[in-house]
Design a protein around this motif. Structure first.
Motif, PDB file in Angstrom:
ATOM      1  N   PHE A 179       0.711  -1.068   0.040  1.00  0.00           N
ATOM      2  CA  PHE A 179      -0.178  -0.117  -0.177  1.00  0.00           C
ATOM      3  C   PHE A 179       0.855   1.369   0.085  1.00  0.00           C
ATOM      4  O   PHE A 179       2.260   1.819   0.105  1.00  0.00           O
ATOM      5  CB  PHE A 179      -1.229   0.316   1.524  1.00  0.00           C
TER       6      PHE A 179
ATOM      7  N   CYS B 137     -15.215  -7.851   8.093  1.00  0.00           N
ATOM      8  CA  CYS B 137     -14.593  -9.108   8.496  1.00  0.00           C
ATOM      9  C   CYS B 137     -12.739  -9.148   8.612  1.00  0.00           C
ATOM     10  O   CYS B 137     -11.826  -8.528   8.333  1.00  0.00           O
ATOM     11  CB  CYS B 137     -14.653  -9.593   7.203  1.00  0.00           C
ATOM     12  N   GLY B 138     -12.681  -9.817   9.949  1.00  0.00           N
ATOM     13  CA  GLY B 138     -11.352  -9.540  10.755  1.00  0.00           C
ATOM     14  C   GLY B 138     -11.722  -8.803  11.721  1.00  0.00           C
ATOM     15  O   GLY B 138     -11.394  -7.085  11.080  1.00  0.00           O
TER      16      GLY B 138
ATOM     17  N   GLY C 161      -8.410  -7.212  13.815  1.00  0.00           N
ATOM     18  CA  GLY C 161      -6.775  -7.287  13.587  1.00  0.00           C
ATOM     19  C   GLY C 161      -6.883  -6.204  13.997  1.00  0.00           C
ATOM     20  O   GLY C 161      -7.902  -5.102  14.260  1.00  0.00           O
TER      21      GLY C 161
ATOM     22  N   CYS D 129      -9.688 -12.094  19.433  1.00  0.00           N
ATOM     23  CA  CYS D 129     -10.427 -11.249  18.680  1.00  0.00           C
ATOM     24  C   CYS D 129     -11.591 -10.248  18.855  1.00  0.00           C
ATOM     25  O   CYS D 129     -12.231 -10.008  18.745  1.00  0.00           O
ATOM     26  CB  CYS D 129      -9.112 -10.869  17.194  1.00  0.00           C
TER      27      CYS D 129
ATOM     28  N   CYS E 191     -10.181  -7.462   6.268  1.00  0.00           N
ATOM     29  CA  CYS E 191      -9.665  -6.604   6.872  1.00  0.00           C
ATOM     30  C   CYS E 191      -8.784  -8.380   7.345  1.00  0.00           C
ATOM     31  O   CYS E 191      -7.955  -7.989   8.272  1.00  0.00           O
ATOM     32  CB  CYS E 191      -9.964  -6.412   7.694  1.00  0.00           C
TER      33      CYS E 191
ATOM     34  N   VAL F  31     -12.954 -14.808   1.955  1.00  0.00           N
ATOM     35  CA  VAL F  31     -13.563 -14.652   2.254  1.00  0.00           C
ATOM     36  C   VAL F  31     -14.699 -14.810   2.453  1.00  0.00           C
ATOM     37  O   VAL F  31     -16.154 -14.526   3.424  1.00  0.00           O
ATOM     38  CB  VAL F  31     -12.681 -13.386   3.713  1.00  0.00           C
TER      39      VAL F  31
ATOM     40  N   HIS G  19      -5.561  -7.898   2.662  1.00  0.00           N
ATOM     41  CA  HIS G  19      -4.617  -8.676   1.969  1.00  0.00           C
ATOM     42  C   HIS G  19      -4.936  -8.903   0.223  1.00  0.00           C
ATOM     43  O   HIS G  19      -5.586  -9.133  -0.413  1.00  0.00           O
ATOM     44  CB  HIS G  19      -4.103  -9.916   2.178  1.00  0.00           C
TER      45      HIS G  19
ATOM     46  N   ASN H 185      -7.333   1.732   0.407  1.00  0.00           N
ATOM     47  CA  ASN H 185      -7.018   2.815   0.629  1.00  0.00           C
ATOM     48  C   ASN H 185      -6.414   3.698  -0.323  1.00  0.00           C
ATOM     49  O   ASN H 185      -5.010   4.179  -0.867  1.00  0.00           O
ATOM     50  CB  ASN H 185      -6.304   3.166   1.916  1.00  0.00           C
TER      51      ASN H 185
HETATM   52  N1  LIG Z   1      -5.063  -2.244   4.007  1.00  0.00           N
HETATM   53  C1  LIG Z   1      -3.737  -1.673   4.270  1.00  0.00           C
HETATM   54  O1  LIG Z   1      -3.375  -0.190   4.553  1.00  0.00           O
HETATM   55  C2  LIG Z   1      -2.539  -2.538   5.030  1.00  0.00           C
HETATM   56  C3  LIG Z   1      -2.098  -2.141   6.401  1.00  0.00           C
HETATM   57  C4  LIG Z   1      -1.676  -3.304   7.341  1.00  0.00           C
HETATM   58  C5  LIG Z   1      -1.452  -4.627   6.981  1.00  0.00           C
HETATM   59  N2  LIG Z   1      -2.820  -4.381   5.948  1.00  0.00           N
HETATM   60  C6  LIG Z   1      -2.909  -6.152   5.628  1.00  0.00           C
HETATM   61  O2  LIG Z   1      -4.136  -6.123   6.284  1.00  0.00           O
HETATM   62  C7  LIG Z   1      -4.382  -7.517   6.220  1.00  0.00           C
HETATM   63  C8  LIG Z   1      -4.723  -7.988   8.271  1.00  0.00           C
HETATM   64  O3  LIG Z   1      -3.754  -6.857   9.106  1.00  0.00           O
HETATM   65  P1  LIG Z   1      -3.828  -6.920  10.139  1.00  0.00           P
HETATM   66  O4  LIG Z   1      -2.440  -6.410  10.877  1.00  0.00           O
HETATM   67  O5  LIG Z   1      -4.830  -6.263  10.648  1.00  0.00           O
HETATM   68  O6  LIG Z   1      -3.376  -8.790  10.740  1.00  0.00           O
HETATM   69  P2  LIG Z   1      -4.070  -9.518  11.704  1.00  0.00           P
HETATM   70  O7  LIG Z   1      -3.713 -10.318  11.848  1.00  0.00           O
HETATM   71  O8  LIG Z   1      -3.658  -8.361  12.768  1.00  0.00           O
HETATM   72  O9  LIG Z   1      -5.696  -9.413  12.030  1.00  0.00           O
HETATM   73  C9  LIG Z   1      -6.145 -10.286  10.845  1.00  0.00           C
HETATM   74  C10 LIG Z   1      -7.518 -10.877  11.717  1.00  0.00           C
HETATM   75  O10 LIG Z   1      -7.886 -11.148  10.745  1.00  0.00           O
HETATM   76  C11 LIG Z   1      -8.758 -12.502  11.551  1.00  0.00           C
HETATM   77  N3  LIG Z   1      -9.506 -13.347  10.055  1.00  0.00           N
HETATM   78  C12 LIG Z   1      -8.683 -14.619   9.458  1.00  0.00           C
HETATM   79  N4  LIG Z   1      -9.224 -15.312   8.669  1.00  0.00           N
HETATM   80  C13 LIG Z   1     -10.511 -14.372   8.626  1.00  0.00           C
HETATM   81  C14 LIG Z   1     -11.952 -15.095   7.975  1.00  0.00           C
HETATM   82  N5  LIG Z   1     -11.989 -16.098   7.600  1.00  0.00           N
HETATM   83  N6  LIG Z   1     -13.129 -14.279   8.787  1.00  0.00           N
HETATM   84  C15 LIG Z   1     -12.764 -13.541   9.820  1.00  0.00           C
HETATM   85  N7  LIG Z   1     -11.744 -13.273  10.276  1.00  0.00           N
HETATM   86  C16 LIG Z   1     -10.288 -13.599  10.013  1.00  0.00           C
HETATM   87  C17 LIG Z   1      -8.389 -13.217  11.670  1.00  0.00           C
HETATM   88  O11 LIG Z   1      -8.126 -14.561  13.242  1.00  0.00           O
HETATM   89  C18 LIG Z   1      -7.122 -12.000  12.639  1.00  0.00           C
HETATM   90  O12 LIG Z   1      -7.769 -11.180  13.861  1.00  0.00           O
HETATM   91  C19 LIG Z   1      -2.747  -8.298   6.126  1.00  0.00           C
HETATM   92  O13 LIG Z   1      -3.098  -8.775   4.817  1.00  0.00           O
HETATM   93  C20 LIG Z   1      -1.684  -7.045   5.947  1.00  0.00           C
HETATM   94  O14 LIG Z   1      -1.059  -6.476   5.216  1.00  0.00           O
HETATM   95  C21 LIG Z   1      -3.304  -3.282   4.745  1.00  0.00           C
END
Ligand SMILES: NC(=O)c1ccc[n+]([C@@H]2O[C@H](COP(=O)([O-])OP(=O)(O)OC[C@H]3O[C@@H](n4cnc5c(N)ncnc54)[C@H](O)[C@@H]3O)[C@@H](O)[C@H]2O)c1
Length: 482
Positions: free
Chosen positions: A45, A285-286, A288, A314, A341, A347, A367, A412
């Protein structure tokens, strides 16, 4: 520098001898790495940017020179340099820590002797990073890690400043690898460090110029995907130099993933859809770091937010933050937006989309472009209408329309601006990783940003420090703290 690379604990283990690496670098492995890496050449990104009034000729066909006569670069057009310089100066104001590092170094050149070959987004913010490395004494050559995100004017400004840059916005896949190759294969210059975002550069050097690893002292890798590949290399016994995992640094995880997404999710949605958030039902979704940022931003504007999670910790956090944790299939009929997310794949699948209501917006903040199963949406019975940049309507036979943003890629990255200040924190960490990789580096990077907020830290008393068993001036947290 090498000393630090070898010593510090969070580095990915790569103690294999270089000869061992050369021996094991089989064709099969190269092919599989190549396949997986080329899929990601458009991910990761940065701020979206578009230069208008571009001429159509390929930069590869033009011979360009800077005002000082340098021609060892390949960019869209050197005449954009002064505009790019202004962009960089604006970014500098929001990246205080890098500027402080430059000042603190004074005339000293702590990175003298470092020859850094880099592959990142080429934006005003990364330009501040690159020029900081140069100000600290490093020599740099740079290519883009993403075919869409290069700010042509910034690339021009870097070239005009004497940095060999090979990148332009809208490269083809072939151009992408050509640029990386030109960046690496300079006749009189050989890198001794790699700064990568996504692993493509590292892969190319492994594939084409493996003997360079005899001189390379280390790799600094920023992205989740790139780090994952380094782990794979390490597991296969093919990682022959130390590698630094910026992605797992506290400063990246806590600030980049959380605050960057919190600040840019609404911007991305607004720019593409003009949607109003108050009262809208949204499922994230997610939960994290990225999910937490998105949820907080949406909630603050009055959206009703639901969360899906697989991890009970989480899920519990989401519940205690006031979000209803639910399965996507249970809520999908009634929501106005679905945001992924998770860092996972598939997903959101066709089955979910079949049940969504007309006008539902789907997008991805996690991702690459894997979280929404696009293959399932390319089915013959669905029509795709390209409505405007980054907005497609998927039309069902009964006329129902689902709004897909940024082709399922990071919203973004594709459609909004990413705050320079947040990127400053990660960028400063990257510079620091050329020196050391301790909790102290994370804490120092954070402290360099505090003055922006006129934040005053409390100092531990001797007695308190002794009681907690830590140094008075840090590190305050153990290395495993996240
Ligand atoms: N858009 C951006 O600017 C940006 C910035 C940083 C990271 N990212 C990307 O975002 C993604 C997430 O990053 P993060 O730091 O939040 O990771 P993270 O591991 O902290 O969070 C991901 C969450 O998703 C959950 N998850 C996994 N599979 C799932 C499913 N099928 N249904 C529901 N929940 C599910 C996990 O349990 C986890 O809690 C990564 O791929 C990262 O590279 C994007």
């Amino acid at each position: 520098i090498l000393f630090y690379f070898i010593l510090f604990p969070q580095q990915i283990q790569l103690t294999e001898q270089k000869q061992e690496f050369n021996k094991r670098h089989t064709k099969t492995r190269r092919r599989s790495l190549s396949r997986s890496i080329s899929q990601s050449s458009t991910e990761s990104f940065s701020s979206a940017y578009s230069d208008s009034s571009e001429d159509e000729s390929s930069p590869k066909d033009k011979l360009q020179k800077t005002s000082k006569g340098l021609s060892d670069f390949c960019i869209k057009n050197i005449k954009y340099a002064s505009h790019g310089r202004r962009e960089i100066e604006i970014a500098e104001q929001e990246m205080p820590a890098l500027m402080v590092l430059r000042k603190r170094a004074g005339g000293e050149k702590p990175l003298a002797g470092a020859k850094v070959v880099g592959c990142t987004h080429i934006t005003a913010q990364t330009a501040v990073l690159i020029e900081t490395l140069c100000a600290l004494g490093a020599q740099c050559r740079w290519a883009a890690c993403n075919i869409f995100s290069t700010q042509n004017s910034v690339a021009a400004a870097l070239a005009e400043a004497g940095i060999s840059v090979f990148a332009w916005r809208g490269e083809s896949e072939e151009d992408f690898w050509w640029c990386i190759d030109r960046c690496v294969s300079a006749q009189t210059w050989q890198p001794n460090m790699i700064l990568d975002d996504g692993g493509d550069l590292t892969h190319w050097i492994h594939k084409k110029y493996s003997t360079m690893f005899l001189k390379i002292k280390g790799i600094v890798e920023e992205s989740v995907t790139g780090v994952y590949r380094l782990y794979q290399l390490s597991k296969a016994g093919r990682l022959c130099v130390p590698a630094m995992n910026v992605n797992d640094s506290v400063t990246k995880q806590k600030f980049d993933n959380l605050y960057c997404c919190k600040e840019s999710i609404l911007d991305g949605l607004k720019r593409t859809t003009d949607v109003m958030f108050g009262g809208k039902q949204v499922v994230v979704c997610g939960y994290g770091e990225v999910g937490k940022g998105c949820c907080a931003a949406l909630k603050a504007l009055g959206a009703i937010v639901y969360v899906t999670e697989v991890d009970p910790i989480c899920a519990l956090q989401a519940s205690m933050d006031g979000f209803r944790v639910i399965k996507l299939s249970e809520i999908v009929r009634q929501v106005d937006m679905v945001i992924t997310c998770t860092g996972n794949k598939n997903v959101v699948v066709r089955e979910h989309l079949d049940r969504m209501k007309n006008g539902c917006i789907i997008c991805n903040m996690g991702h690459s472009n894997t979280e929404i199963d696009l293959a399932g949406l390319r089915a013959a019975d669905l029509k795709w209408e390209h409505v405007r940049p980054q907005v497609d309507h998927i039309v069902w036979p009964d006329g129902k329309r689902i709004v897909l943003l940024a082709e399922g890629r990071l919203l973004n990255l594709s459609c909004s601006t990413v705050p320079s200040f947040v990127l400053s924190i990660t960028a400063t960490t990257q510079v620091f990783y050329y020196f050391c990789l301790l909790m102290f580096a994370d804490e120092y990077v954070a402290s360099l940003h505090l003055s922006t907020f006129e934040a005053h830290l409390t100092e531990l008393t001797d007695e308190q420090a002794k009681y907690l068993g830590i140094g008075k001036h840090g590190p305050f947290k153990p290395n495993y703290y996240r």
